[in-house]
Write a protein that holds these residues in place. Structure first.
Motif, PDB file in Angstrom:
ATOM      1  N   ASP A  89       0.830  -1.202   0.000  1.00 22.48           N
ATOM      2  CA  ASP A  89       0.000   0.000   0.000  1.00 22.48           C
ATOM      3  C   ASP A  89       0.867   1.255   0.000  1.00 22.48           C
ATOM      4  N   TYR A  90       1.935   1.222   0.773  1.00 22.26           N
ATOM      5  CA  TYR A  90       2.838   2.367   0.816  1.00 22.26           C
ATOM      6  C   TYR A  90       3.480   2.602  -0.550  1.00 22.26           C
ATOM      7  N   VAL A  91       3.988   1.531  -1.159  1.00 24.01           N
ATOM      8  CA  VAL A  91       4.643   1.652  -2.462  1.00 24.01           C
ATOM      9  C   VAL A  91       3.645   2.097  -3.524  1.00 24.01           C
ATOM     10  N   GLU A  92       2.413   1.588  -3.438  1.00 23.33           N
ATOM     11  CA  GLU A  92       1.384   1.981  -4.394  1.00 23.33           C
ATOM     12  C   GLU A  92       1.103   3.486  -4.295  1.00 23.33           C
ATOM     13  N   GLY A  93       1.015   3.986  -3.079  1.00 23.52           N
ATOM     14  CA  GLY A  93       0.799   5.417  -2.905  1.00 23.52           C
ATOM     15  C   GLY A  93       1.952   6.234  -3.441  1.00 23.52           C
ATOM     16  N   LEU A  94       3.160   5.736  -3.258  1.00 25.90           N
ATOM     17  CA  LEU A  94       4.339   6.434  -3.775  1.00 25.90           C
ATOM     18  C   LEU A  94       4.328   6.472  -5.298  1.00 25.90           C
ATOM     19  N   LEU A  95       3.973   5.354  -5.924  1.00 25.90           N
ATOM     20  CA  LEU A  95       3.903   5.315  -7.387  1.00 25.90           C
ATOM     21  C   LEU A  95       2.843   6.285  -7.903  1.00 25.90           C
ATOM     22  N   ASP A  96       1.735   6.410  -7.185  1.00 29.26           N
ATOM     23  CA  ASP A  96       0.687   7.351  -7.584  1.00 29.26           C
ATOM     24  C   ASP A  96       1.213   8.786  -7.555  1.00 29.26           C
ATOM     25  N   ILE A  97       1.939   9.113  -6.512  1.00 33.26           N
ATOM     26  CA  ILE A  97       2.489  10.464  -6.395  1.00 33.26           C
ATOM     27  C   ILE A  97       3.475  10.747  -7.529  1.00 33.26           C
ATOM     28  N   LEU A  98       4.288   9.751  -7.857  1.00 35.74           N
ATOM     29  CA  LEU A  98       5.297   9.919  -8.910  1.00 35.74           C
ATOM     30  C   LEU A  98       4.716   9.754 -10.306  1.00 35.74           C
ATOM     31  N   ASP A  99       3.446   9.344 -10.388  1.00 36.32           N
ATOM     32  CA  ASP A  99       2.778   9.096 -11.659  1.00 36.32           C
ATOM     33  C   ASP A  99       3.484   7.991 -12.437  1.00 36.32           C
ATOM     34  N   TYR A 100       3.850   6.929 -11.731  1.00 37.57           N
ATOM     35  CA  TYR A 100       4.465   5.757 -12.339  1.00 37.57           C
ATOM     36  C   TYR A 100       3.444   4.632 -12.380  1.00 37.57           C
ATOM     37  N   ASP A 101       3.496   3.835 -13.440  1.00 41.32           N
ATOM     38  CA  ASP A 101       2.645   2.663 -13.555  1.00 41.32           C
ATOM     39  C   ASP A 101       3.452   1.416 -13.229  1.00 41.32           C
ATOM     40  N   GLY A 102       2.890   0.564 -12.414  1.00 43.01           N
ATOM     41  CA  GLY A 102       3.566  -0.681 -12.081  1.00 43.01           C
ATOM     42  C   GLY A 102       2.617  -1.661 -11.433  1.00 43.01           C
ATOM     43  N   ASP A 103       2.831  -2.931 -11.695  1.00 43.63           N
ATOM     44  CA  ASP A 103       2.057  -3.984 -11.055  1.00 43.63           C
ATOM     45  C   ASP A 103       2.747  -4.364  -9.746  1.00 43.63           C
ATOM     46  N   VAL A 118       6.629  -4.522 -10.829  1.00 42.44           N
ATOM     47  CA  VAL A 118       7.022  -4.810 -12.213  1.00 42.44           C
ATOM     48  C   VAL A 118       6.333  -3.809 -13.126  1.00 42.44           C
ATOM     49  N   GLY A 119       7.080  -3.306 -14.092  1.00 37.78           N
ATOM     50  CA  GLY A 119       6.502  -2.363 -15.042  1.00 37.78           C
ATOM     51  C   GLY A 119       7.598  -1.599 -15.761  1.00 37.78           C
ATOM     52  N   GLY A 120       7.200  -0.793 -16.727  1.00 34.91           N
ATOM     53  CA  GLY A 120       8.165   0.014 -17.458  1.00 34.91           C
ATOM     54  C   GLY A 120       8.470   1.308 -16.729  1.00 34.91           C
ATOM     55  N   ARG A 121       9.548   1.926 -17.116  1.00 33.15           N
ATOM     56  CA  ARG A 121       9.937   3.230 -16.583  1.00 33.15           C
ATOM     57  C   ARG A 121      10.112   3.219 -15.068  1.00 33.15           C
ATOM     58  N   LEU A 122      10.683   2.142 -14.562  1.00 38.71           N
ATOM     59  CA  LEU A 122      10.873   2.032 -13.123  1.00 38.71           C
ATOM     60  C   LEU A 122      12.343   2.051 -12.710  1.00 38.71           C
ATOM     61  N   GLN A 123      13.243   2.200 -13.662  1.00 37.59           N
ATOM     62  CA  GLN A 123      14.666   2.135 -13.359  1.00 37.59           C
ATOM     63  C   GLN A 123      15.082   3.192 -12.345  1.00 37.59           C
ATOM     64  N   SER A 124      14.422   4.342 -12.382  1.00 41.32           N
ATOM     65  CA  SER A 124      14.784   5.393 -11.436  1.00 41.32           C
ATOM     66  C   SER A 124      14.475   4.993 -10.002  1.00 41.32           C
ATOM     67  N   LEU A 125      13.602   4.002  -9.811  1.00 48.46           N
ATOM     68  CA  LEU A 125      13.303   3.509  -8.470  1.00 48.46           C
ATOM     69  C   LEU A 125      14.363   2.532  -7.980  1.00 48.46           C
ATOM     70  N   VAL A 126      15.227   2.095  -8.877  1.00 51.81           N
ATOM     71  CA  VAL A 126      16.330   1.209  -8.505  1.00 51.81           C
ATOM     72  C   VAL A 126      17.572   2.038  -8.190  1.00 51.81           C
ATOM     73  N   GLY A 160      12.725  -6.917 -10.985  1.00 48.18           N
ATOM     74  CA  GLY A 160      13.593  -8.090 -10.913  1.00 48.18           C
ATOM     75  C   GLY A 160      15.047  -7.760 -10.683  1.00 48.18           C
ATOM     76  N   TYR A 161      15.326  -6.560 -10.147  1.00 49.52           N
ATOM     77  CA  TYR A 161      16.711  -6.136  -9.971  1.00 49.52           C
ATOM     78  C   TYR A 161      17.492  -7.094  -9.068  1.00 49.52           C
ATOM     79  N   ARG A 162      16.914  -7.481  -7.952  1.00 48.45           N
ATOM     80  CA  ARG A 162      17.659  -8.295  -7.002  1.00 48.45           C
ATOM     81  C   ARG A 162      18.017  -9.665  -7.577  1.00 48.45           C
TER      82      ARG A 162
END
Length: 229
Positions: A89-103, A118-126, A160-162
């Motif tokens: 839930d926390y990560v989902e809220g963060l993605l909403d704020i950043l306007d990122y899409d991810g499963d 998982v999703g596109g345009r998430l490299q900045s979160l790594v 899948g970074y780890r």
């Protein structure tokens, strides 16, 4: 502006059909900051960074101890899954704020709560060498601690970074082992995070005739692979 836990918007409740559990793809990330033959290895105590209000929580953070194993009551599976839900839930809220899409998938893996994104345009979160991912993981753990009052060993993965990093580090560790066996001299690896050092220790621990230990202080703590005593 930095995003705090209290700044996140409420997220919709998920419908849950029961916890999802699968064998760990990452292994137990609890780090013992040394590698010794399996027959001599004992369960080391786990300590971690201060989570909140002075409470210490178990983490991947390396520890070196001569004390014997401490008996701990393992959290119930339902409790672990609840931790993963809170973190999701926390990560989902963060993605909403950043306007990122991810499963977002919450589960229990290897006896610990886990959240995968998982999703596109998430490299900045790594981030570089997973630095941003580690910071987000700590924030998610704080979110869990805030709601449960219990330190969490939550593992967060993005894209899948780890899993990919573990494969890379396995190759690095095997190369170091081969050099030590060939030349009989210690090999010092580049500085690594606690998660990365654990991956290397696992590989060295599975090899014969070599051992590993960590030296230095964060963020320049590194592994040294040397012939076994």
């Amino acid at each position: 502006m930095p995003v705090g836990i209290g700044d996140l918007p409420p997220t919709a409740l998920r419908e849950i059909n029961g916890p999802k559990v699968r064998p760990s793809e990452y292994g137990d990330e609890t780090v013992t900051d040394t590698s010794i033959p399996r027959t001599e290895q004992s369960a080391d105590s786990e300590t971690g960074p201060i989570v909140a209000n002075g409470a210490e929580g178990p983490d991947e953070t390396d520890t070196e101890t001569e004390a014997g194993p401490r008996e701990k009551k393992a959290p119930a599976e339902s409790e672990l899954f609840r931790q993963s839900e809170i973190a999701a839930d926390y990560v989902e809220g963060l993605l909403d704020i950043l306007d990122y899409d991810g499963d977002i998938d919450e589960l229990v893996s290897g006896g610990r709560p886990m959240v995968e994104v998982v999703g596109g345009r998430l490299q900045s979160l790594v981030g570089q060498r997973g630095a941003t991912l580690e910071a987000l993981q700590e924030l998610a753990r704080l979110a869990v601690f805030r709601q449960t009052g219990t330190p969490s060993r939550l593992l967060l993965d993005v894209g899948g970074y780890r899993a990919n990093r573990r494969k890379e580090l396995a190759a690095v560790a095997k190369n170091a082992v081969e050099k030590v066996k060939e030349y009989g001299e210690a090999v010092r690896l580049e500085p690594m995070s606690a998660f990365e050092r654990k991956c290397v220790h696992d590989v060295v621990n599975a090899a014969t005739g070599v051992q590993s230990e960590s030296e230095g202080v964060e963020p320049n703590r590194r592994i040294v692979v040397r012939p076994a005593d």
